[in-house]
Design a protein around this motif. Structure first.
Motif, PDB file in Angstrom:
ATOM      1  N   LEU A 158       0.833  -1.209   0.000  1.00 47.29           N
ATOM      2  CA  LEU A 158       0.000   0.000   0.000  1.00 47.29           C
ATOM      3  C   LEU A 158       0.862   1.252   0.000  1.00 47.29           C
ATOM      4  O   LEU A 158       0.552   2.237  -0.664  1.00 47.29           O
ATOM      5  CB  LEU A 158      -0.932  -0.006   1.215  1.00 47.29           C
ATOM      6  N   PHE A 159       2.000   1.183   0.724  1.00 46.35           N
ATOM      7  CA  PHE A 159       2.920   2.325   0.752  1.00 46.35           C
ATOM      8  C   PHE A 159       3.528   2.533  -0.635  1.00 46.35           C
ATOM      9  O   PHE A 159       3.648   3.667  -1.110  1.00 46.35           O
ATOM     10  CB  PHE A 159       4.016   2.078   1.786  1.00 46.35           C
ATOM     11  N   ILE A 160       3.907   1.429  -1.302  1.00 45.21           N
ATOM     12  CA  ILE A 160       4.470   1.531  -2.660  1.00 45.21           C
ATOM     13  C   ILE A 160       3.411   2.068  -3.621  1.00 45.21           C
ATOM     14  O   ILE A 160       3.690   2.921  -4.466  1.00 45.21           O
ATOM     15  CB  ILE A 160       4.986   0.156  -3.124  1.00 45.21           C
ATOM     16  N   THR A 175       4.969   9.198 -14.448  1.00 44.24           N
ATOM     17  CA  THR A 175       6.037  10.048 -14.993  1.00 44.24           C
ATOM     18  C   THR A 175       7.416   9.697 -14.456  1.00 44.24           C
ATOM     19  O   THR A 175       8.408  10.226 -14.944  1.00 44.24           O
ATOM     20  CB  THR A 175       5.738  11.520 -14.673  1.00 44.24           C
ATOM     21  N   ALA A 176       7.509   8.843 -13.444  1.00 42.34           N
ATOM     22  CA  ALA A 176       8.801   8.513 -12.838  1.00 42.34           C
ATOM     23  C   ALA A 176       9.263   7.132 -13.282  1.00 42.34           C
ATOM     24  O   ALA A 176       8.452   6.270 -13.652  1.00 42.34           O
ATOM     25  CB  ALA A 176       8.706   8.571 -11.318  1.00 42.34           C
ATOM     26  N   SER A 177      10.575   6.908 -13.223  1.00 33.52           N
ATOM     27  CA  SER A 177      11.146   5.604 -13.566  1.00 33.52           C
ATOM     28  C   SER A 177      10.909   4.621 -12.418  1.00 33.52           C
ATOM     29  O   SER A 177      11.074   4.970 -11.236  1.00 33.52           O
ATOM     30  CB  SER A 177      12.645   5.748 -13.831  1.00 33.52           C
ATOM     31  N   LEU A 178      10.540   3.390 -12.767  1.00 36.78           N
ATOM     32  CA  LEU A 178      10.319   2.376 -11.730  1.00 36.78           C
ATOM     33  C   LEU A 178      11.605   2.058 -10.986  1.00 36.78           C
ATOM     34  O   LEU A 178      11.584   1.781  -9.782  1.00 36.78           O
ATOM     35  CB  LEU A 178       9.741   1.105 -12.360  1.00 36.78           C
ATOM     36  N   LEU A 179      12.734   2.092 -11.685  1.00 36.18           N
ATOM     37  CA  LEU A 179      14.013   1.828 -11.034  1.00 36.18           C
ATOM     38  C   LEU A 179      14.329   2.905  -9.999  1.00 36.18           C
ATOM     39  O   LEU A 179      14.797   2.601  -8.890  1.00 36.18           O
ATOM     40  CB  LEU A 179      15.125   1.753 -12.083  1.00 36.18           C
ATOM     41  N   ASP A 180      14.064   4.157 -10.342  1.00 39.63           N
ATOM     42  CA  ASP A 180      14.288   5.247  -9.377  1.00 39.63           C
ATOM     43  C   ASP A 180      13.388   5.081  -8.156  1.00 39.63           C
ATOM     44  O   ASP A 180      13.826   5.308  -7.026  1.00 39.63           O
ATOM     45  CB  ASP A 180      14.018   6.600 -10.042  1.00 39.63           C
ATOM     46  N   ILE A 181      12.137   4.694  -8.390  1.00 32.10           N
ATOM     47  CA  ILE A 181      11.214   4.507  -7.267  1.00 32.10           C
ATOM     48  C   ILE A 181      11.676   3.350  -6.388  1.00 32.10           C
ATOM     49  O   ILE A 181      11.655   3.438  -5.144  1.00 32.10           O
ATOM     50  CB  ILE A 181       9.788   4.254  -7.798  1.00 32.10           C
ATOM     51  N   ARG A 184      14.633   4.504  -4.387  1.00 33.80           N
ATOM     52  CA  ARG A 184      14.237   5.479  -3.374  1.00 33.80           C
ATOM     53  C   ARG A 184      13.555   4.805  -2.191  1.00 33.80           C
ATOM     54  O   ARG A 184      13.760   5.195  -1.034  1.00 33.80           O
ATOM     55  CB  ARG A 184      13.306   6.507  -4.014  1.00 33.80           C
ATOM     56  N   LEU A 185      12.753   3.793  -2.468  1.00 34.07           N
ATOM     57  CA  LEU A 185      12.019   3.112  -1.391  1.00 34.07           C
ATOM     58  C   LEU A 185      12.798   1.947  -0.794  1.00 34.07           C
ATOM     59  O   LEU A 185      12.403   1.407   0.245  1.00 34.07           O
ATOM     60  CB  LEU A 185      10.668   2.606  -1.917  1.00 34.07           C
ATOM     61  N   GLY A 186      13.890   1.542  -1.465  1.00 32.91           N
ATOM     62  CA  GLY A 186      14.684   0.437  -0.963  1.00 32.91           C
ATOM     63  C   GLY A 186      13.991  -0.909  -1.066  1.00 32.91           C
ATOM     64  O   GLY A 186      14.119  -1.763  -0.167  1.00 32.91           O
ATOM     65  N   VAL A 187      13.267  -1.134  -2.160  1.00 28.57           N
ATOM     66  CA  VAL A 187      12.565  -2.402  -2.375  1.00 28.57           C
ATOM     67  C   VAL A 187      12.973  -2.950  -3.742  1.00 28.57           C
ATOM     68  O   VAL A 187      13.452  -2.204  -4.600  1.00 28.57           O
ATOM     69  CB  VAL A 187      11.030  -2.207  -2.325  1.00 28.57           C
ATOM     70  N   PRO A 188      12.791  -4.236  -3.977  1.00 31.87           N
ATOM     71  CA  PRO A 188      13.158  -4.812  -5.278  1.00 31.87           C
ATOM     72  C   PRO A 188      12.307  -4.226  -6.405  1.00 31.87           C
ATOM     73  O   PRO A 188      11.141  -3.896  -6.219  1.00 31.87           O
ATOM     74  CB  PRO A 188      12.875  -6.310  -5.093  1.00 31.87           C
TER      75      PRO A 188
END
Length: 497
Positions: A158-160, A175-181, A184-188
């Motif tokens: 839910l947080f993601i 609009t953002a890259s999934l890799l950047d997200i 940033r969140l420290g998840v796979p």
């Protein structure tokens, strides 16, 4: 000649731009709604000002007429002496005329006077309830998606999901890259992709896509139309945009009938699904001037409903000045009185000036009000300024941010000032707006099998009496967001497929 220092006394004249003078000039450029906000601020600061509530009787109104040559220029006179001048009557008797009523105070049949100059409605006016104030705020896209996410996922997912939704723009695209997200969140990355796949199942269909092709793919899958042929069509949207039907048939491996059916399906999808939700509320344009046909002429009236009538409360001034007060209090009270008097005069002069300018615009563009845009005459600010004996800059301020409402619709006052296009037969010049109207009509009437080129349009406009060059046609066409003949041919081919 003596070089010794000495004192000399000299007299000179200069125009000083006092704060009140600057404010009077700025008032001319404000719309009625902006003036209403300015008045509200002044009412809070100055205790000697009050906004009056109209009685049940007809409002105090005044008639406007063509300016006389020996009359001082109203707005310019305010700049010089701070005083207004009286106005004569317009060449129309509105006593027996039915006119636009913008508040209950204006109702009750025909008008007893004519052209409204000072506003009559303000705080407390019995205009009925404002139903717009009861309307609930539109649900924005982010809130709509978050509500669905709360039902679909929980915990860390839910947080993601909330973070992904925060990166979705108002059109519905991520609009953002999934890799950047993920970093940033420290998840796979795989977990972010899995959550995005859930978000892409939310309403509206197509939300969370990273490209137009992905958005259309999501909608095709939802409609159960995503077969290999449709997939190849979506992968070749550039060919669709160019209208290259022959190549599309080969790429998709379908016949003409199937391709036409696929394109119709594709055209039914929403390329910006997020725009259905939220966004800024639509702001309606409120007219500052009303124009209506009357016996023997035209009736021009200010929109009194958006402009409260301001008066100086002299009885309250007498009460305050009669009591005990020190030197600073006395000076403050005098400043309040001077400021209140100035504001009343400035507002009255502003309204008289607007009426004079609007009246002259109606006189010079009467053919437009009678017959439409094809009869709009070329007109400049200087022409109006010379007739009503004002400075050109004053007319420019008066026509800024002001709208005129008539039987033909709502128009900005600047709309009536257009450049001239010479007539092909040597007759009277015509307005650029009239040429644009004729150009739009020609293109709207063209056949899908005979798209008009710019050269052909020039010939047809010349036949109508407009002496116009090809580059001017192209400029006007682009200004009206009309594509070239090649673009229109492709568009017609897509529409006919």
């Amino acid at each position: 000649m003596s070089l010794a220092p000495r004192l000399d006394l000299r007299q000179s004249q200069s125009l000083v731009m006092t704060p009140q003078l600057q404010q009077a000039i700025r008032l001319l450029a404000l719309s009625n709604l902006e003036v209403e906000g300015f008045i509200a601020e002044e009412l809070e600061k100055n205790p000697l000002l009050e906004a009056t509530v109209p009685d049940d009787e007809a409002p105090v109104i005044e008639r406007e007429a063509p300016p006389e040559r020996d009359a001082p220029a109203a707005a310019d006179e305010l700049v010089l002496v701070g005083e207004g001048t009286g106005e004569a009557a317009l060449d129309v008797d509105l006593g027996a005329e039915s006119f636009h009523h913008d508040s209950p105070a204006d109702g009750g049949g025909g008008m007893d006077g004519a052209l409204g100059v000072s506003g009559v409605s303000g705080p407390g006016a019995e205009d009925g309830p404002d139903f717009d104030s009861f309307a609930a705020a539109d649900l924005n896209l982010a809130d709509h998606l978050l509500a669905q996410a709360g039902l679909a996922v929980d915990g860390a997912d839910l947080f993601i999901a909330a973070h992904l939704i925060d990166q979705i723009d108002e059109a519905g695209y991520l609009t953002a890259s999934l890799l950047d997200i993920a970093n940033r969140l420290g998840v796979p990355l795989a977990r972010v992709e899995a959550v995005l796949a859930v978000v892409q199942t939310f309403e509206p269909t197509g939300v969370g896509a990273r490209s137009l092709a992905e958005c259309l793919t999501l909608q095709a899958r939802e409609a159960d139309r995503y077969d290999p042929c449709m997939a190849r069509l979506i992968d070749n949207l550039d060919l669709v945009a160019r209208g290259d039907m022959a190549r599309l048939r080969r790429v998709c491996d379908v016949d003409d009938e199937d391709l036409a059916d696929m394109i119709r399906e594709l055209r039914g999808y929403d390329p910006k699904p997020g725009c259905r939700y939220g966004g800024e509320p639509t702001q309606s344009v409120v007219p500052d001037v009303y124009v209506a046909k009357a016996k023997g002429g035209w009736a021009v009236e200010l929109n009194n409903a958006t402009l409260p009538r301001v008066l100086v409360n002299r009885s309250y001034y007498q009460e305050l000045s009669g009591g005990p007060q020190d030197k600073s209090s006395k000076a403050w009270l005098s400043d309040c009185l001077a400021s209140a008097n100035w504001l009343v005069k400035a507002l009255d002069q502003r309204q008289r000036t607007i009426i004079r300018v609007a009246t002259e615009i109606v006189r010079q563009q009467e053919a437009f009000f009678l017959h439409g845009v094809a009869h709009l005459k070329p007109m400049t600010l200087r022409q109006i300024a010379d007739v009503i004996e004002m400075h050109e800059s004053t007319v420019s301020r008066v026509t800024s941010n002001k709208y005129l409402h008539c039987a033909r619709g709502l128009f900005e006052l600047k709309y009536f000032f257009t450049s001239a296009i010479q007539s092909a037969d040597g007759g009277e010049a015509v307005s650029a707006q009239a040429v644009k109207s004729a150009l739009r009509a020609l293109i709207a009437a063209e056949s899908p099998k005979a798209i008009l080129s710019d050269d052909t349009l020039v010939e047809m406009l010349n036949a109508k009496g407009f002496d116009i060059a090809r580059r001017t046609v192209a400029k006007y066409r682009e200004a009206m967001n009309i594509g070239s003949s090649v673009q229109r041919r492709r568009q017609k081919a897509l529409e006919g497929s």
